[in-house]
Enzyme design. Structure first.
Site, PDB file in Angstrom:
ATOM      1  N   PRO A  25       0.826  -1.215   0.000  1.00 52.83           N
ATOM      2  CA  PRO A  25       0.000   0.000   0.000  1.00 52.83           C
ATOM      3  C   PRO A  25       0.860   1.266   0.000  1.00 52.83           C
ATOM      4  O   PRO A  25       1.834   1.353   0.745  1.00 52.83           O
ATOM      5  CB  PRO A  25      -0.788  -0.110   1.308  1.00 52.83           C
ATOM      6  CG  PRO A  25      -0.036  -1.075   2.162  1.00 52.83           C
ATOM      7  CD  PRO A  25       0.670  -2.001   1.231  1.00 52.83           C
ATOM      8  N   THR A  27       0.487   5.586  -0.230  1.00 53.31           N
ATOM      9  CA  THR A  27      -0.268   6.837  -0.336  1.00 53.31           C
ATOM     10  C   THR A  27       0.294   7.647  -1.493  1.00 53.31           C
ATOM     11  O   THR A  27       1.489   7.919  -1.546  1.00 53.31           O
ATOM     12  CB  THR A  27      -0.145   7.639   0.974  1.00 53.31           C
ATOM     13  OG1 THR A  27      -0.824   6.920   1.990  1.00 53.31           O
ATOM     14  CG2 THR A  27      -0.766   9.026   0.846  1.00 53.31           C
ATOM     15  N   GLN A 100      -7.095  -1.251   1.221  1.00 53.89           N
ATOM     16  CA  GLN A 100      -6.576  -1.034   2.572  1.00 53.89           C
ATOM     17  C   GLN A 100      -7.424   0.024   3.275  1.00 53.89           C
ATOM     18  O   GLN A 100      -7.547   1.159   2.802  1.00 53.89           O
ATOM     19  CB  GLN A 100      -5.113  -0.578   2.554  1.00 53.89           C
ATOM     20  CG  GLN A 100      -4.523  -0.718   3.968  1.00 53.89           C
ATOM     21  CD  GLN A 100      -3.303   0.124   4.223  1.00 53.89           C
ATOM     22  OE1 GLN A 100      -3.302   1.317   3.935  1.00 53.89           O
ATOM     23  NE2 GLN A 100      -2.269  -0.476   4.764  1.00 53.89           N
ATOM     24  N   TYR A 182      -0.900   4.671  13.144  1.00 57.50           N
ATOM     25  CA  TYR A 182      -2.254   5.171  12.887  1.00 57.50           C
ATOM     26  C   TYR A 182      -3.204   4.591  13.938  1.00 57.50           C
ATOM     27  O   TYR A 182      -2.771   3.959  14.899  1.00 57.50           O
ATOM     28  CB  TYR A 182      -2.657   4.866  11.436  1.00 57.50           C
ATOM     29  CG  TYR A 182      -1.817   5.658  10.454  1.00 57.50           C
ATOM     30  CD1 TYR A 182      -1.942   7.044  10.368  1.00 57.50           C
ATOM     31  CD2 TYR A 182      -0.865   5.039   9.651  1.00 57.50           C
ATOM     32  CE1 TYR A 182      -1.153   7.793   9.504  1.00 57.50           C
ATOM     33  CE2 TYR A 182      -0.064   5.785   8.785  1.00 57.50           C
ATOM     34  CZ  TYR A 182      -0.217   7.170   8.711  1.00 57.50           C
ATOM     35  OH  TYR A 182       0.578   7.908   7.868  1.00 57.50           O
ATOM     36  N   ARG A 229      -2.485  -5.474   8.588  1.00 56.61           N
ATOM     37  CA  ARG A 229      -1.087  -5.057   8.451  1.00 56.61           C
ATOM     38  C   ARG A 229      -0.605  -4.481   9.779  1.00 56.61           C
ATOM     39  O   ARG A 229      -1.285  -3.638  10.376  1.00 56.61           O
ATOM     40  CB  ARG A 229      -0.970  -3.988   7.368  1.00 56.61           C
ATOM     41  CG  ARG A 229       0.472  -3.559   7.109  1.00 56.61           C
ATOM     42  CD  ARG A 229       0.571  -2.577   5.961  1.00 56.61           C
ATOM     43  NE  ARG A 229       1.792  -2.812   5.205  1.00 56.61           N
ATOM     44  CZ  ARG A 229       2.615  -1.848   4.792  1.00 56.61           C
ATOM     45  NH1 ARG A 229       2.346  -0.583   5.026  1.00 56.61           N
ATOM     46  NH2 ARG A 229       3.711  -2.139   4.114  1.00 56.61           N
ATOM     47  N   GLY A 301      11.894  -2.847   2.353  1.00 56.04           N
ATOM     48  CA  GLY A 301      13.304  -2.836   2.013  1.00 56.04           C
ATOM     49  C   GLY A 301      13.798  -4.094   1.306  1.00 56.04           C
ATOM     50  O   GLY A 301      15.007  -4.326   1.245  1.00 56.04           O
TER      51      GLY A 301
HETATM   52  C1  PHB Z   1       2.509   8.416   4.033  1.00 54.53           C
HETATM   53  O1  PHB Z   1       1.613   9.017   3.440  1.00 54.53           O
HETATM   54  O2  PHB Z   1       3.672   8.813   4.047  1.00 54.53           O
HETATM   55  C2  PHB Z   1       2.186   7.171   4.720  1.00 54.53           C
HETATM   56  C3  PHB Z   1       0.874   6.774   4.738  1.00 54.53           C
HETATM   57  C4  PHB Z   1       0.553   5.600   5.395  1.00 54.53           C
HETATM   58  C5  PHB Z   1       1.552   4.865   5.990  1.00 54.53           C
HETATM   59  C6  PHB Z   1       2.848   5.273   5.955  1.00 54.53           C
HETATM   60  C7  PHB Z   1       3.176   6.435   5.321  1.00 54.53           C
HETATM   61  O3  PHB Z   1       1.241   3.748   6.631  1.00 54.53           O
END
Ligand code: PHB
Length: 374
Positions: A25, A27, A100, A182, A229, A301
Site C-alpha cells: 500500500p 499513499t 486497505q 495510525y 497489516r 526494504g
Molecule cells: C505516508 O503518506 O507517508 C504514509 C501513509 C501511510 C503509511 C505510511 C506512510 O502507513
C-alpha cells in the site's frame, strides 16, 4: 519437489495469485479534493496489475479518519462506482486487488477534521517531535480527544461499512491498516494508549480494538477476505511499546485464531514511507512466524534476493514491494527477466498529477526509448 520462488503462484483462500510479488500500500494523493478516486488512479493501478496482488493505498473509512489531502475514501456510496473502475481495470488484466482501510487517529489535525475539533484517539497524548505535514504550513500535532465507547463503536461501524462497500466495488479483500502509528496501532502501543477501560492497560485490552474490528468486519464479509497489516518494529509517529515482542506475538496468535486472508508485517528498517536504521528492538516477520499459522506477507526494504530467499526458506509466503512498484509498473516482469530496475523519484510521490505517477515506463518502452537516444 519444485523449489518455491517469487514466481510460484499462490492460493490465497479462494483467490489464485499468479505470483508472490505483492504491491504494498502506497499513499499517492491523486484522489480529488473530496476523496473521490480519479481516472488517473485507474490507469496507475491498471499499469501495475501484473503483481500477484495489489494492496490499495490507504482508503479512509470516514472524513474524520484523514490526515492528508487527496487521499481516497470509501465512506460514500458514490465512491463505490469510482473504485469499481479501478478493480475492473485490474481484473481485466488478470490482477487481484485488496482495499486497505485506514483511520489515522491522532495523526490528523483540527484543520482537516469535519467539525474542526482536535482529532480522535485512544488517549489525549499528542505526537511529539514531529509536525503535521503536507499542509501549506507545518503545524504542530494537537492533543487528541479521547474516544468514548460511542466513538469507538461508531468507528467500528465506519470500518464495517467501508468493508462492505469495498466488496460492492469489486475488491478481492480488505486489509486493515494496523501499522505505522495510525489509529489501530495507537490502541496497540502503550505510549499512545493510556486508557483504563477494557481497551487499555494490558496487552489483551490494548489489542481489543483490533480484535473487535476484525470480528465485526469478518462477520459481515467473511474472515478469509480480511487481512491485517502491522509494523511491530516501527517507532515512527511515536508508536512505542514497552514490550514490542510480547505485544506482537500476542497479536499474531490472536489473529491466527481468526483464519484471516493474511498477516502483513512491515519489516525493521522502515519508518512510514522511508528507510531508517534498523531498530535495536526489532521484531521481524520471522519472529512472528511460529505464532501465526496462516499466510504471512513480509514487506519493507526487500531486494530480489532477500525476497526470493524469504519465499524459498518459508519465512514468508508473499513479499511486498512499495517504492519499487512506484518506479517499475512491470516489476514482476523485470525481476523475472533480470532487467534493470528504475529508481523512484521522491518528488512525485505525493504531489501533482500524472508526472512520477503513471509516467514510469514499462521495460519495452524504456528499451525503445534508450535505443532511440543512443
Ligand atoms: C505516508 O503518506 O507517508 C504514509 C501513509 C501511510 C503509511 C505510511 C506512510 O502507513
Amino acid at each position: 519437489m519444485q523449489e518455491l520462488s517469487l514466481f510460484t503462484p499462490y492460493q490465497l483462500g479462494s483467490i489464485e495469485l499468479r505470483n508472490r510479488i505483492i504491491m504494498a500500500p502506497l499513499t499517492r494523493s491523486r484522489a480529488d479534493e473530496y476523496n473521490n478516486p480519479t481516472d488517473l488512479m485507474v490507469k496507475y493501478y491498471a499499469q501495475r496489475a501484473s503483481a500477484g496482488l495489489i494492496i490499495s493505498e490507504g482508503i479512509i473509512v470516514s472524513p474524520q479518519g484523514a490526515a492528508y489531502p487527496r487521499v481516497p475514501g470509501l465512506f460514500e456510496d458514490k465512491q463505490v462506482s469510482l473504485w469499481e473502475k479501478v478493480t475492473k481495470a485490474v481484473h481485466a488484466r488478470g490482477g487481484k486487488i485488496f482495499a486497505q482501510l485506514w483511520h489515522v487517529g491522532r495523526q490528523s489535525h483540527s484543520t482537516v477534521q469535519p467539525d474542526r475539533m482536535p482529532p480522535l484517539a485512544p488517549s489525549p497524548v499528542p505526537i511529539t517531535g514531529a509536525t503535521y505535514y503536507r499542509k501549506p504550513q507545518r503545524l504542530p500535532y494537537e492533543t487528541p480527544r479521547e474516544l468514548t465507547q460511542q466513538g469507538i463503536d461508531s468507528i467500528k461501524n465506519d470500518f464495517r461499512e467501508a468493508a462492505i462497500r469495498s466488496f460492492e466495488a469489486g475488491f478481492d479483500g480488505v486489509e486493515l491498516h494496523g501499522a505505522n502509528g495510525y489509529l489501530i496501532d495507537q490502541f496497540l502501543n502503550s505510549s499512545s494508549n493510556q486508557r483504563t477501560d477494557k481497551y487499555g492497560g494490558n496487552i489483551v485490552n490494548r489489542a481489543r480494538f483490533l480484535e473487535e474490528l476484525v470480528d465485526t468486519i469478518g462477520a459481515s464479509v467473511g474472515f478469509d477476505r480480511v487481512a491485517v497489516r502491522i509494523s511491530p518494529s516501527s517507532t515512527w509517529m511515536d508508536a512505542e511499546d514497552e514490550n514490542k515482542l510480547a505485544l506482537h506475538t500476542y497479536v499474531a496468535e490472536m489473529l491466527s485464531r481468526k483464519n484471516l486472508a493474511y498477516l502483513h508485517v512491515v519489516e525493521p528498517g522502515i519508518a512510514g514511507s522511508q528507510s531508517t536504521d534498523t531498530s535495536m528492538e526489532s521484531v521481524p516477520s520471522s519472529a512472528l512466524r511460529e505464532y501465526f499459522s496462516g499466510t504471512l506477507m513480509s514487506t519493507g526494504g526487500h531486494s530480489y534476493l532477500s525476497a526470493n530467499k524469504a519465499i524459498e526458506t518459508g519465512v514468508a509466503d508473499l513479499v511486498g514491494f512499495g517504492r519499487l512498484f512506484i518506479s517499475n509498473p512491470d516489476l514482476p516482469e523485470r525481476l523475472q527477466a533480470g532487467a534493470p530496475l528504475l529508481e523512484p523519484r521522491r518528488t512525485g510521490f505525493y504531489s501533482g498529477g500524472p508526472d512520477g505517477y503513471i509516467t514510469y515506463p514499462f521495460l519495452e518502452e524504456q528499451l525503445k526509448e534508450e535505443s532511440r537516444t543512443v
